[in-house]
Scaffold this motif. Sequence first.
Motif, PDB file in Angstrom:
ATOM      1  N   ASP A  48       7.159   6.875 -12.767  1.00 32.41           N
ATOM      2  CA  ASP A  48       5.846   6.525 -13.177  1.00 32.41           C
ATOM      3  C   ASP A  48       5.764   5.137 -12.836  1.00 32.41           C
ATOM      4  N   VAL A  49       5.362   4.608 -11.614  1.00 31.35           N
ATOM      5  CA  VAL A  49       5.429   3.412 -11.223  1.00 31.35           C
ATOM      6  C   VAL A  49       3.685   2.681 -11.061  1.00 31.35           C
ATOM      7  N   ASP A  50       3.267   1.689 -11.520  1.00 23.04           N
ATOM      8  CA  ASP A  50       2.017   1.092 -11.167  1.00 23.04           C
ATOM      9  C   ASP A  50       1.780   0.908  -9.928  1.00 23.04           C
ATOM     10  N   PRO A  51       0.620   1.547  -9.334  1.00 26.39           N
ATOM     11  CA  PRO A  51       0.718   1.325  -7.999  1.00 26.39           C
ATOM     12  C   PRO A  51       0.640  -0.171  -7.397  1.00 26.39           C
ATOM     13  N   GLY A  52       0.029  -1.116  -8.105  1.00 29.53           N
ATOM     14  CA  GLY A  52       0.285  -2.685  -7.806  1.00 29.53           C
ATOM     15  C   GLY A  52       1.857  -2.809  -7.592  1.00 29.53           C
ATOM     16  N   PHE A  53       2.615  -2.505  -8.685  1.00 27.98           N
ATOM     17  CA  PHE A  53       4.126  -2.605  -8.459  1.00 27.98           C
ATOM     18  C   PHE A  53       4.816  -2.081  -7.208  1.00 27.98           C
ATOM     19  N   PHE A  54       4.106  -0.843  -6.962  1.00 26.95           N
ATOM     20  CA  PHE A  54       4.869  -0.320  -5.872  1.00 26.95           C
ATOM     21  C   PHE A  54       4.491  -1.081  -4.678  1.00 26.95           C
ATOM     22  N   GLY A 109       6.919 -15.316  -5.581  1.00 31.82           N
ATOM     23  CA  GLY A 109       5.486 -15.132  -5.456  1.00 31.82           C
ATOM     24  C   GLY A 109       5.170 -13.598  -5.777  1.00 31.82           C
ATOM     25  N   ILE A 110       6.325 -12.800  -5.333  1.00 32.17           N
ATOM     26  CA  ILE A 110       6.108 -11.613  -5.589  1.00 32.17           C
ATOM     27  C   ILE A 110       6.160 -11.004  -6.867  1.00 32.17           C
ATOM     28  N   PHE A 111       7.411 -11.459  -7.563  1.00 33.98           N
ATOM     29  CA  PHE A 111       7.407 -10.461  -8.910  1.00 33.98           C
ATOM     30  C   PHE A 111       6.668 -11.414 -10.176  1.00 33.98           C
ATOM     31  N   ALA A 112       6.707 -12.823 -10.058  1.00 27.98           N
ATOM     32  CA  ALA A 112       6.164 -13.269 -10.956  1.00 27.98           C
ATOM     33  C   ALA A 112       4.722 -13.461 -10.924  1.00 27.98           C
ATOM     34  N   PHE A 113       4.117 -13.538  -9.555  1.00 34.24           N
ATOM     35  CA  PHE A 113       2.805 -13.691  -9.367  1.00 34.24           C
ATOM     36  C   PHE A 113       2.086 -12.676  -8.312  1.00 34.24           C
ATOM     37  N   ASP A 114       2.724 -11.811  -8.366  1.00 32.51           N
ATOM     38  CA  ASP A 114       2.205 -10.224  -7.949  1.00 32.51           C
ATOM     39  C   ASP A 114       1.740 -10.190  -6.584  1.00 32.51           C
ATOM     40  N   PHE A 115       2.293 -11.205  -5.707  1.00 32.65           N
ATOM     41  CA  PHE A 115       1.972 -10.868  -4.274  1.00 32.65           C
ATOM     42  C   PHE A 115       2.318  -9.468  -3.623  1.00 32.65           C
ATOM     43  N   ALA A 116       1.658  -8.689  -3.139  1.00 32.22           N
ATOM     44  CA  ALA A 116       1.963  -7.405  -2.531  1.00 32.22           C
ATOM     45  C   ALA A 116       1.163  -7.248  -1.176  1.00 32.22           C
ATOM     46  N   GLY A 117       1.080  -8.238  -0.507  1.00 36.57           N
ATOM     47  CA  GLY A 117       0.630  -8.031   1.038  1.00 36.57           C
ATOM     48  C   GLY A 117       1.540  -7.683   1.938  1.00 36.57           C
ATOM     49  N   TRP A 441       1.509   4.139   1.207  1.00 35.40           N
ATOM     50  CA  TRP A 441       0.641   4.581   0.174  1.00 35.40           C
ATOM     51  C   TRP A 441       1.339   4.769  -1.212  1.00 35.40           C
ATOM     52  N   ALA A 442       1.066   4.236  -2.300  1.00 42.78           N
ATOM     53  CA  ALA A 442       1.764   4.340  -3.446  1.00 42.78           C
ATOM     54  C   ALA A 442       1.792   5.945  -3.981  1.00 42.78           C
ATOM     55  N   GLU A 443       0.629   6.488  -3.608  1.00 41.48           N
ATOM     56  CA  GLU A 443       0.181   7.800  -4.188  1.00 41.48           C
ATOM     57  C   GLU A 443       0.376   8.871  -3.395  1.00 41.48           C
TER      58      GLU A 443
END
Length: 498
Positions: A48-54, A109-117, A441-443
């Motif tokens: 189970d992974v949060d889509p944002g984290f995916f 940028g990715i892991f501490a500030f959630d960049f996921a672009g 797609w995460a899901e």
Amino acid sequence: MSNTNSQGGNAASQSKIINLYLLIGSVVILLMMVFGVLMLLAQGKLIDVDPGFFYEILTVHGTGMVGASALAASAIMWYFLSKYVQLNKGILIANFIFFIVGVVLVLVGIFAFDFAGAWTFLYPLPAISGGGWGLTGAALYLIGMLLIGIGFLLLYLETARGIIKQYGSLGGGLGWSIVFGRKKGYGPPAAVVASTMVSIVNITALVAGASVIVMSLINLFIPSIKIDPLLAKNLTYAFGHIFANSVIYMGVIAVYEILAMYTKRPWKANRPFLIAWNLSTIFTIIIYPHHLLMDFALPKWMIIMGQALSYANGLPVLVVTAYGALMIVYRSGIKWDIGSSFIFLSMFGWVIGVVPAIVDATIVINHVMHNTKWVPGHFHMYMGLGATAMLFGFMYYLAKVNGKEKAGNVDYISFWVYVMFFLGLCGSFLFSGKVSAPRRWAEHFPEWIAFDRIGAVFGTFVILAVLTFVIRFIGFTKSFDGKIDHKFEERIDPSSHA
Ligand code: HEM
Ligand SMILES: [Cu+2]
């Protein structure tokens, strides 16, 4: 042709940096594979992974894989090019420092500030995340990428400079006098031809990439200053397409040099070979519009060019290389070991990976297949079985020329596990594409999940195999003393045999 031998002088210290490039490159590739399996487990609903984290994982996997394989492949290029051309070791070190600092910023940028672009950071996504991440995350990621890009730009400017000094011009490096029939015989060594091509295309790519990153950064802080999104997309994919492709063109230098050495036959840069490399130089730069086949606002001629020339993109070089590899090996009495097996395999990984890519580059098919997992299916094939196979082959080769190869059964088993299971992994991606699973797609719907789960199993075995290669290479770097096994290194100078 004069032959600057890198074995003299400060060669040992240069080799240490080359080892470092490969060590960091392969360890990062290994870690990114773990993230790859995590994505499949998440898509297959086994964890189970949060889509944002995916999407953070997707971003780090894409960025990390392209960056790390480019780093390792540039070590191959530097290593062999410096046999023919005088290069400044300081630039090799500078690029490494830029890379490490850039990677740290990207990771924060990715892991501490959630960049996921995603690694393509397509404008205006970095600035408009819908609450996914803030300005800091996007800025850290983009600045990190800019630093990595500057480091690589310095490196290719240096290789271009060295080639121009030795061969008069970049045209000299591409063997123009032979191409245009002014001279008969053979061009510069294959390694020089490939390095010239890569220097040209990657300087182009990195300048395009740096300009769009700078514009994106300005837009991030001053949103009223906007970029034309179509221009931004053109610059982004010019950068992304070329830079990712260049990994193979750097890696293939190992094919030329290592097969020549193993078979004790020179790899001659004859006229067809030179023409192929000249064509691929142009095509690689101008076919990136195949990433924009769905952008109806793009001028039609660009789309048609993107499609038509995509067929021709890598093909000339692929054909002369695959044919040349078969010819040089045929009845040569070559001794197959892990290094030469990897190098030979990489040819086939490249060939079979190009087939689904060509299918995808056809506009009608592209409208159906694009943005399905068909796309990762084909590029994983030539990246995983082509490009990274060249990297691992070179790593084993280095241990061999230094008389430190300790490959045993574990390595051979791992080699075959890698080949078979990576093929399976790519197959699972292609099948996902066939049942219309979208990429990125995460899901996933229940109908798609079976392929994700199978992929996760294949991926796990791939990781175990790569772990062997990395552990072996770490062992080698520890015992590295800079002494070359000259019996093995005794090689044929490709330029001295007409
Ligand atoms: C064990 C090996 C690997 C596994 C399990 C794996 C898995 C994945 C998965 C699940 C995705 C996302 C697919 C989707 O869109 O749903 C992906 C994307 C990607 N992978 Fe891999 N991968 C592996 C090796 C590699 C290698 C060796 C490279 C290149 C050297 C690579 C480069 C990429 C790139 C560039 C993307 C696209 C990212 C994006 O869409 O933004 N991967 N991989
Ligand atoms: Cu492309």
